[in-house]
Design a protein around this motif. Sequence first.
Motif, mmCIF file in Angstrom:
data_model
loop_
_atom_site.group_PDB
_atom_site.id
_atom_site.type_symbol
_atom_site.label_atom_id
_atom_site.label_comp_id
_atom_site.label_asym_id
_atom_site.label_seq_id
_atom_site.Cartn_x
_atom_site.Cartn_y
_atom_site.Cartn_z
ATOM 1 N N ASP A 28 0.890 -0.948 -0.143
ATOM 2 C CA ASP A 28 -0.040 -0.157 -0.234
ATOM 3 C C ASP A 28 0.600 1.324 -0.002
ATOM 4 N N GLN A 29 1.947 1.267 -0.277
ATOM 5 C CA GLN A 29 3.238 2.371 -0.500
ATOM 6 C C GLN A 29 2.957 2.839 -1.392
ATOM 7 N N LYS A 30 3.149 4.445 -1.775
ATOM 8 C CA LYS A 30 3.050 5.092 -2.606
ATOM 9 C C LYS A 30 4.308 5.057 -3.423
ATOM 10 N N ALA A 31 5.160 5.960 -4.783
ATOM 11 C CA ALA A 31 6.528 6.285 -5.150
ATOM 12 C C ALA A 31 5.749 6.503 -6.633
ATOM 13 N N ALA A 36 6.704 8.647 -13.565
ATOM 14 C CA ALA A 36 4.807 7.707 -13.607
ATOM 15 C C ALA A 36 4.333 6.659 -12.096
ATOM 16 N N GLU A 37 3.350 7.604 -11.325
ATOM 17 C CA GLU A 37 3.042 6.811 -9.915
ATOM 18 C C GLU A 37 2.344 5.392 -9.828
ATOM 19 N N ILE A 93 -0.250 0.581 -11.725
ATOM 20 C CA ILE A 93 0.653 1.971 -12.830
ATOM 21 C C ILE A 93 -0.242 2.422 -14.146
ATOM 22 N N GLN A 94 -0.107 3.832 -14.019
ATOM 23 C CA GLN A 94 -0.878 4.320 -15.385
ATOM 24 C C GLN A 94 -2.722 3.445 -14.874
ATOM 25 N N ASN A 95 -2.948 3.453 -14.255
ATOM 26 C CA ASN A 95 -4.256 3.498 -13.637
ATOM 27 C C ASN A 95 -4.354 1.458 -14.007
ATOM 28 N N TYR A 96 -3.703 0.615 -13.979
ATOM 29 C CA TYR A 96 -3.940 -1.100 -14.369
ATOM 30 C C TYR A 96 -3.109 -1.388 -13.379
ATOM 31 N N VAL A 126 12.896 4.079 -6.599
ATOM 32 C CA VAL A 126 12.146 5.371 -6.995
ATOM 33 C C VAL A 126 12.166 6.004 -5.441
ATOM 34 N N GLU A 127 11.197 6.803 -5.684
ATOM 35 C CA GLU A 127 10.910 8.257 -4.780
ATOM 36 C C GLU A 127 9.579 7.643 -3.712
#
Lengths: 812, 82
Positions: free
Chosen positions: B17-20, B44-45, B62-65, B79-80
């Motif tokens: 559940d971590q975002k980068a 890209a998120e 990623i990219q809505n998929y 990643v960051e």
Amino acid sequence: MINVALAGQPNSGKSTIFNMLSGVNQHVANYPGVTVDKKSACIKHHGESYQIVDLPGTYSFSMFSLEERVAKSFLLDEETDVIVNVVDASNLRRNLYLTFQLLELGKPVVLVLNMMDVAKRREIAIDCDMLAQMLNVQIVESIGSQQQGKAEILAAIERASQQSMTKPFMINYNELETYIAQLEKQITLESTIARRWLAIKALEGDDLILKKVGLTTESIRDLTATVHTRHDLDVDQSFACQRYASADLVYHKCVEEKQLGKVNLTAKIDRLILNRWLAFPILGLVIYLIYQLSIIGGYKLTNYTWPLFASLKNIVIDMVPEAQFIDLPPITDFAIWMVNSAIALLNYLPIFFILFALIAILEDVGYMPRMAFILDRVFRRYGLHGQSTLPLVLGGAFVGGCAVPGIMATKGIADERARLATILTVPYMNCLAKVPFYTLLLGAFFPNQMGQMMFYISTVTLFIALIVARFLTSTILANRETAPFIMELPPYHLPTIKGVLLRAFQRVYLYIKKVVTVVMAVAVVLFVLLQYPGVPGDKMAGFRDEANNALADFDRQAKKTGVYTLVDEQTEVFALINLYDGYKAKRMLAGSKKAVVALDQLFLAANPQLFPLVRPENSSRADAKKINKAVRKLSKVNKRLQMAIKSEKIANSFLGLFGRALEPITRFSGFDWRINVAFLSSFAARESAVATLGSIYETGQAGQRAEESIAQDGVYTPLHAVAMLLFMILSPPCIATMVVVKLQSNSYKWMLFATFFPITLGIIISSLFFTLASSLGWSGIQMMQYFYICVAALALALAFIKIKPSAWQVGE
Amino acid sequence: MTQNSKARLLLSDLQQDQKATVKTCVANGVLKQKLLNMGIIPGAEILMIRNAPLRDPIEIGIQNYFLTIRRSEAKLIRVEAL
């Protein structure tokens, strides 16, 4: 004729659109030189014919996968008039990545916004006019799964085919534009494809395009190095970023999403299906259900299809010349052989049909990549791929499957090395047709330990398959192309009945077309090898004497009755026996009492004089009963003699000689010529191993089964039996499987390898264990146990030895 | 988290559940092209969704998929964290 190419990303519903446009009138073939399916259809619309080709689904036109290369060479080499680009309306932004590359080709494009229902449900509003204007294409909304949009798509194709491209779509690649223009000038190739597209692909270093336009990889490498030093830009990355940025721009202008950030249904289902604790039980359940429905259910279905085939056999037998007592006319013998061979294969059709339909459902639902996701870690250790799971299960997890659908299911494996390794290892799994052979031997030698032995046999195959896979991928397949495991988990979809049935029928048809024809050809060869040169003269004379005695006996009995005139000539006696046998065969198939009555009437009408002797219950005459008894006896003698002749024929045949010639090699595993012949004949279809062994061992004694005669024969010990089992476990694929290996690996070399490698392995293993067991005084069970322990230990040990990383795995 | 360890964060290091966001990718050749085609581009998120039941591969959004990728490849993507 107008050529239309259907292109789109995977999971965009492209196949449903293709099915909708083409109906059942599809042509499935391979693209030249590769095993990628090429589906095409020719349709008429407003008096014009359209040839529609379904390109493989690709995310892009890079060099990554076989599909991408195939799609690219198709667009390069074939004259395409119109491109229909199917996109998932609910995921427009990402689908545009491919759309841009299609538009750059400079050909008329029709953009089909598919799955509009999903988009509506998720409250995604698309401004189609704006989109059409921005991309300069025609846009059609459709819902492929509900057959919506067919007329509109056809109308758009028609319009597009008449239109000339005046203002092709362009993405501005900023700094790269200079270099694209520079390459465009260098390209002199005359093609209907826009030079700009060729220049872009050349700059991306695409070897296929470079070859086509006559540029060298070195010159491009220099160019990209220049770009890197001058602008601090990575060419590939800039292209990708520009495309995504343009997609973002189009998306923000044309699409409005209201439920952004809401968790969708697929994510919710995945929380369950891919849950850490539930994933394996669910996977197990799915595999179990597939197995139950197809193998077990399909096997039950064969109970209903079998009478159909058997009556077909009776029809054929009715057409060929009848037997003259023990003399079977060769043509009749041949016809029966061919029909039996065909039935052995056709019998599997119900199983295959169910299997292919279930696989199609799993593919459409989207479970396949999830299966790979769950199991990849296990299979990767053996050089296989997560996607190898299903082929191996179909090949025969539990107690028997079939390698044919198993190998056919390897099609989707993205990693070429793992795909080949899977093709070559699936035949090691337990084939359904091997089961009768196992039961025959276990029944003869291990009647009390059958369950235990069967457990060893059915579980050891998976270990063997894994070991072989690991061996192949680290030796002869070591330098094959592999692909990184980067796979989309597509949204779940409900499959359409039409799509599933269509695919199942197409695959069954492929099986019939490719496999059955080859097996029939081999059956002819095998027939000759088993029949000639025939029974030696002196032996035959002996059989003839016996036959004549039996006939004379019958004659004496018949003379005592009042109906002797009906059977006082030999031809009449032969006719009577044939009538008796023919009636018995058909009577077995007559299920109900009513059917029996109808059958009786039919026979009586055809043979008013002789039939009462075959079925005396219908007549009150004692004479008829007496004759009937004599006929029954004569028929039995006839059967026994025919069996003995057959067995003698096999012993004396070319195949028998070959079996004897192999004895020096097979001696070490304890196989004599009879076993060799059984194994040799099992190539055509595995069932015949049991049949051949049965007929060699047929003693003619009534009521004795083949198991008993083999066990009582005294020549073989349980050690022989285990050696035979070991060979059969490892033994080569049947011809049907070999044909499919050829189809899926696209090479005769691999087909031959898939045949001879297991034979060699089988001979070595069975010789080794037979020799060890005989000299160390093991029992049959011990021999099997030690084999099992060795194999299981080796398989587990291999899992802990790391595989050498592939070239692409090496980063900076 | 120190500035240093943040800079070295890899896609394979993300917690559930971590975002980068994607920073750079050190892959080459076809692998690089594949990653780019699948939308792994700078900026890209990414949302780390879950590990496979056997911890490898991982599933990311990623990219809505949804995309799955082995840890060995995820290690190539810097990643960051967000």
